[in-house]
Design a protein around this motif. Structure first.
Motif, PDB file in Angstrom:
ATOM      1  N   GLN A   1      -3.641  32.115 -59.273  1.00  0.00           N
ATOM      2  CA  GLN A   1      -4.313  31.845 -57.961  1.00  0.00           C
ATOM      3  C   GLN A   1      -3.671  30.656 -57.607  1.00  0.00           C
ATOM      4  N   PRO A   2      -3.080  30.841 -56.108  1.00  0.00           N
ATOM      5  CA  PRO A   2      -2.626  29.702 -55.698  1.00  0.00           C
ATOM      6  C   PRO A   2      -3.483  28.329 -55.581  1.00  0.00           C
ATOM      7  N   SER A   3      -2.995  27.160 -55.356  1.00  0.00           N
ATOM      8  CA  SER A   3      -3.777  25.947 -55.448  1.00  0.00           C
ATOM      9  C   SER A   3      -3.056  25.044 -54.500  1.00  0.00           C
ATOM     10  N   CYS A   4      -3.862  24.016 -54.037  1.00  0.00           N
ATOM     11  CA  CYS A   4      -3.347  22.920 -53.199  1.00  0.00           C
ATOM     12  C   CYS A   4      -2.231  22.159 -53.861  1.00  0.00           C
ATOM     13  N   PRO A   5      -1.017  22.143 -53.385  1.00  0.00           N
ATOM     14  CA  PRO A   5      -0.094  21.336 -54.132  1.00  0.00           C
ATOM     15  C   PRO A   5      -0.278  19.808 -54.148  1.00  0.00           C
ATOM     16  N   HIS A   6      -1.349  19.315 -53.166  1.00  0.00           N
ATOM     17  CA  HIS A   6      -1.579  17.731 -53.352  1.00  0.00           C
ATOM     18  C   HIS A   6      -2.786  17.479 -54.007  1.00  0.00           C
ATOM     19  N   CYS A   7      -3.964  18.204 -53.965  1.00  0.00           N
ATOM     20  CA  CYS A   7      -5.175  17.875 -54.606  1.00  0.00           C
ATOM     21  C   CYS A   7      -5.622  18.749 -55.749  1.00  0.00           C
ATOM     22  N   GLY A   8      -4.938  20.074 -55.796  1.00  0.00           N
ATOM     23  CA  GLY A   8      -5.262  20.835 -56.983  1.00  0.00           C
ATOM     24  C   GLY A   8      -6.218  21.763 -56.409  1.00  0.00           C
TER      25      GLY A   8
ATOM     26  N   ALA B   1      -7.603  30.168 -51.180  1.00  0.00           N
ATOM     27  CA  ALA B   1      -7.863  31.540 -50.743  1.00  0.00           C
ATOM     28  C   ALA B   1      -6.675  32.345 -50.477  1.00  0.00           C
ATOM     29  N   PRO B   2      -6.507  33.529 -51.012  1.00  0.00           N
ATOM     30  CA  PRO B   2      -4.990  34.250 -50.419  1.00  0.00           C
ATOM     31  C   PRO B   2      -5.159  34.165 -48.922  1.00  0.00           C
ATOM     32  N   GLY B   3      -3.857  33.643 -48.577  1.00  0.00           N
ATOM     33  CA  GLY B   3      -3.528  33.527 -47.074  1.00  0.00           C
ATOM     34  C   GLY B   3      -3.879  32.287 -46.521  1.00  0.00           C
ATOM     35  N   GLN B   4      -4.688  31.267 -47.094  1.00  0.00           N
ATOM     36  CA  GLN B   4      -5.315  30.196 -46.671  1.00  0.00           C
ATOM     37  C   GLN B   4      -3.954  29.264 -46.447  1.00  0.00           C
ATOM     38  N   ARG B   5      -3.797  28.441 -45.191  1.00  0.00           N
ATOM     39  CA  ARG B   5      -2.455  27.727 -44.763  1.00  0.00           C
ATOM     40  C   ARG B   5      -2.835  26.319 -45.072  1.00  0.00           C
ATOM     41  N   PHE B   6      -4.105  26.037 -45.089  1.00  0.00           N
ATOM     42  CA  PHE B   6      -4.490  24.555 -45.289  1.00  0.00           C
ATOM     43  C   PHE B   6      -5.391  24.398 -46.063  1.00  0.00           C
ATOM     44  N   CYS B   7      -5.581  23.247 -46.827  1.00  0.00           N
ATOM     45  CA  CYS B   7      -6.359  22.969 -48.035  1.00  0.00           C
ATOM     46  C   CYS B   7      -7.789  22.475 -47.151  1.00  0.00           C
ATOM     47  N   SER B   8      -8.925  23.155 -47.754  1.00  0.00           N
ATOM     48  CA  SER B   8     -10.076  22.739 -47.288  1.00  0.00           C
ATOM     49  C   SER B   8     -10.666  21.495 -47.837  1.00  0.00           C
ATOM     50  N   ASN B   9     -10.105  21.006 -48.617  1.00  0.00           N
ATOM     51  CA  ASN B   9     -10.390  19.564 -48.985  1.00  0.00           C
ATOM     52  C   ASN B   9      -9.730  18.262 -48.629  1.00  0.00           C
ATOM     53  N   CYS B  10      -8.359  18.586 -48.550  1.00  0.00           N
ATOM     54  CA  CYS B  10      -7.735  17.289 -48.148  1.00  0.00           C
ATOM     55  C   CYS B  10      -7.114  17.648 -46.663  1.00  0.00           C
ATOM     56  N   GLY B  11      -6.858  18.790 -46.225  1.00  0.00           N
ATOM     57  CA  GLY B  11      -6.438  19.197 -45.040  1.00  0.00           C
ATOM     58  C   GLY B  11      -4.814  19.319 -45.057  1.00  0.00           C
ATOM     59  N   ALA B  12      -3.908  19.246 -46.309  1.00  0.00           N
ATOM     60  CA  ALA B  12      -2.683  19.333 -46.375  1.00  0.00           C
ATOM     61  C   ALA B  12      -2.361  20.768 -46.161  1.00  0.00           C
ATOM     62  N   SER B  13      -1.022  21.062 -45.806  1.00  0.00           N
ATOM     63  CA  SER B  13      -0.463  22.117 -45.853  1.00  0.00           C
ATOM     64  C   SER B  13      -0.426  22.689 -47.299  1.00  0.00           C
ATOM     65  N   ALA B  14      -0.547  24.201 -47.049  1.00  0.00           N
ATOM     66  CA  ALA B  14      -0.562  25.039 -48.703  1.00  0.00           C
ATOM     67  C   ALA B  14       0.837  25.205 -49.012  1.00  0.00           C
ATOM     68  N   ASP B  15       1.871  25.101 -48.379  1.00  0.00           N
ATOM     69  CA  ASP B  15       3.282  25.239 -48.624  1.00  0.00           C
ATOM     70  C   ASP B  15       3.630  23.983 -49.276  1.00  0.00           C
ATOM     71  N   PRO B  16       4.436  24.268 -50.275  1.00  0.00           N
ATOM     72  CA  PRO B  16       4.638  22.979 -51.367  1.00  0.00           C
ATOM     73  C   PRO B  16       6.046  22.482 -50.676  1.00  0.00           C
ATOM     74  N   ASN B  17       6.922  23.407 -49.789  1.00  0.00           N
ATOM     75  CA  ASN B  17       8.010  23.025 -49.172  1.00  0.00           C
ATOM     76  C   ASN B  17       7.881  22.409 -47.851  1.00  0.00           C
ATOM     77  N   PHE B  18       6.557  22.183 -47.602  1.00  0.00           N
ATOM     78  CA  PHE B  18       6.387  21.905 -46.253  1.00  0.00           C
ATOM     79  C   PHE B  18       6.805  20.409 -45.985  1.00  0.00           C
ATOM     80  N   GLY B  19       7.603  19.980 -45.184  1.00  0.00           N
ATOM     81  CA  GLY B  19       8.280  18.543 -44.789  1.00  0.00           C
ATOM     82  C   GLY B  19       9.508  18.319 -45.587  1.00  0.00           C
ATOM     83  N   LYS B  20       9.895  19.118 -46.589  1.00  0.00           N
ATOM     84  CA  LYS B  20      11.422  19.058 -47.190  1.00  0.00           C
ATOM     85  C   LYS B  20      12.418  19.293 -46.181  1.00  0.00           C
ATOM     86  N   PRO B  21      13.365  18.571 -46.065  1.00  0.00           N
ATOM     87  CA  PRO B  21      14.552  19.163 -45.024  1.00  0.00           C
ATOM     88  C   PRO B  21      15.428  20.159 -45.785  1.00  0.00           C
TER      89      PRO B  21
END
Length: 481
Positions: free
Chosen positions: A43-50, A54-74
């Motif tokens: 089951q996927p988890s938030c890369p920032h707060c853990g 949920a499947p298909g969830q794009r943003f964390c409901s706790n901290c609001g960060a993006s669920a994509d671990p590569n978000f922000g990397k060039p």
């Protein structure tokens, strides 16, 4: 987390063809199955707060960060690294021959598309970035009021103040004057009350049977009222004696100075054709039990009573003793008139003074005319006059039909007489017109005679006449009343 799967498509294991429908269907079915197994295994988890996602969830409901671990990397393109040119793919692929018809299998049911619904996300409040600030708005400073626009002190206040002081002084003066006048009135009322109390105490001393005290002062008495309700006719005016009152005095009668006053409250109605004057002082007398006669001393209205007028009136009699009202008698009528005595008690008997009427309806012929004596009335007054002493008025009503060719001139005063015993009287009044025209029917009129009160049998005489055509012989008709 993203998984990379290397797909390698071989030829169909059944028909050895590359584009076999069965082979492609099974291959994609295996691919979907592997995706589901991989999704269930981890089951996927938030890369920032853990926090689990949920499947298909794009943003964390706790901290609001993006669920994509590569978000922000060039990316490689963004970092400036030159990617090698991708090899050009052939634009045309060899088309294999179609398989035999018996190799086609029943197409499988298409796999339902994955659910792409995303649950709604709560709005995020983004604080300002570090080092960033918003300029604050300066407060509004009003411009100073110019000197010419500033309010000027009202100079009329001093004038109004002076006027107010003057008005206050005037009010105080008025209050002082009114207070002084009130005090004087109060002293006068107290003095009058003391005088009245002294007089009353004198009246309340021991009294004798005639209403006077032992010191000769009359005793003050309250007002008493006795209902009478008796009706008689005097000089053609209907007089109703409503009640009789007795008092020491009446406030609306200041003409009498006697110790006691007897008042008659009456109603008057004049049905005759002219005004009638009652002359109360001459025609209204109060008879005491000892036979003393007291003339009326004052009345409310002494003017004449007009035709068909009804009015209320009172007549006062001065008396010197505290009389018993039930023993008093009112005598109506002058010394030379037919008088009526009314006892001042409740509903006295006055029937002998009432008007009497009979209806003979006797017919006779006179001077060629057909006459009918319709009614006869006996009364003590007629045409606004009271009968003289010992007399009464007899009024006969006649109806005439003239079947002749000539007019008939009545002249009742010349040719009509009324006889009672040895008394024969001419008419005193009549209402006939001067003539009865030829061929006229239903002509009516009255003839009034003054006759003795003691008479009861009467004869109406129509005297002979030679001035008529045909000549009239004497005719008589009798009646009793």
């Amino acid at each position: 987390m993203i998984y990379f799967i290397d797909f390698h498509f071989d030829n169909c294991y059944t028909c050895a063809q590359y584009s076999c429908t069965t082979f492609r269907t099974d291959t994609f079915r295996s691919l979907n199955q592997r995706r589901e197994e991989m999704a269930q295994s981890s089951q996927p988890s938030c890369p920032h707060c853990g926090t689990p996602l949920a499947p298909g969830q794009r943003f964390c409901s706790n901290c609001g960060a993006s669920a994509d671990p590569n978000f922000g990397k060039p990316t490689a393109m963004g970092s400036g690294v030159n990617n090698p040119q991708a090899p050009e793919l052939p634009t045309e692929l060899p088309v294999p021959p179609p398989p035999p018809e018996h190799y086609y299998a029943q197409p499988a049911q298409p796999t339902p598309a994955p659910n792409t619904f995303y649950p709604p996300q709560q709005g995020q409040a983004f604080p300002p970035q570090q080092g960033q600030s918003y300029p604050s708005q300066q407060g509004y400073q009003p411009a100073p009021v110019p000197t010419y626009a500033q309010p000027v002190k009202d100079s009329s206040k001093s004038v109004l103040g002076q006027l107010g002081c003057g008005v206050l002084v005037v009010i105080l003066l008025i209050v002082g004057v009114c207070g002084g006048a009130s005090y004087l009135v109060y002293r006068y009322v107290v003095s009058a009350a003391s005088s009245t109390s002294s007089t009353t105490s004198t009246y309340n001393s021991t009294t004798t049977g005639n209403g006077y005290g032992t010191n000769g002062t009359p005793q003050a008495i309250p007002t008493t009222t006795t209902q009478v309700n008796a009706a008689v006719t005097y000089a053609s005016v209907d007089v109703t004696i409503v009640n009789v009152q007795k008092a020491s005095s009446f406030t609306n009668d200041t003409n009498l100075s006697s110790p006691y006053v007897v008042r008659l409250n009456i109603k008057e109605h004049n049905p005759s054709t002219g005004s009638v004057y009652m002359f109360y002082g001459d025609n209204f007398h109060l008879l005491l039990s000892d036979g003393t006669s007291i003339a009326a001393g004052s009345e409310h209205d002494s003017t004449g009573i007009g035709q068909d007028v009804t009015r209320s009136n009172w007549v006062d009699f001065p008396v010197t003793t505290n009389v018993d009202v039930s023993k008093l008698t009112l005598r109506i009528g002058g010394a030379n008139e037919a008088q009526m005595d009314v006892l001042l008690t409740a509903s006295p008997d006055v029937s002998k003074y009432q008007l009497k009427t009979i209806r003979p309806n006797s017919a006779f012929t006179y001077a060629g005319l057909n006459w009918t004596l319709t009614t006869v009335t006996s009364s003590l007054s007629a045409y606004g006059k009271q009968a003289t002493t010992g007399m009464r008025y007899i009024t006969v009503s006649l109806k005439a039909n003239n079947p002749t060719q000539n007019s008939f001139y009545v002249f009742p005063n010349d040719y009509a007489r009324l006889q009672a015993g040895t008394t024969t009287s001419p008419p005193s009044d009549n209402t006939f017109s001067s003539s009865i025209a030829a061929g006229t029917t239903g002509s009516t009129g009255t003839i009034t005679f003054l006759m003795p009160q003691s008479a009861t049998s009467f004869t109406l005489i129509m005297l002979p006449r030679s001035d008529t055509t045909p000549a009239a012989t004497q005719v008589t008709t009798t009646f009793q009343i």
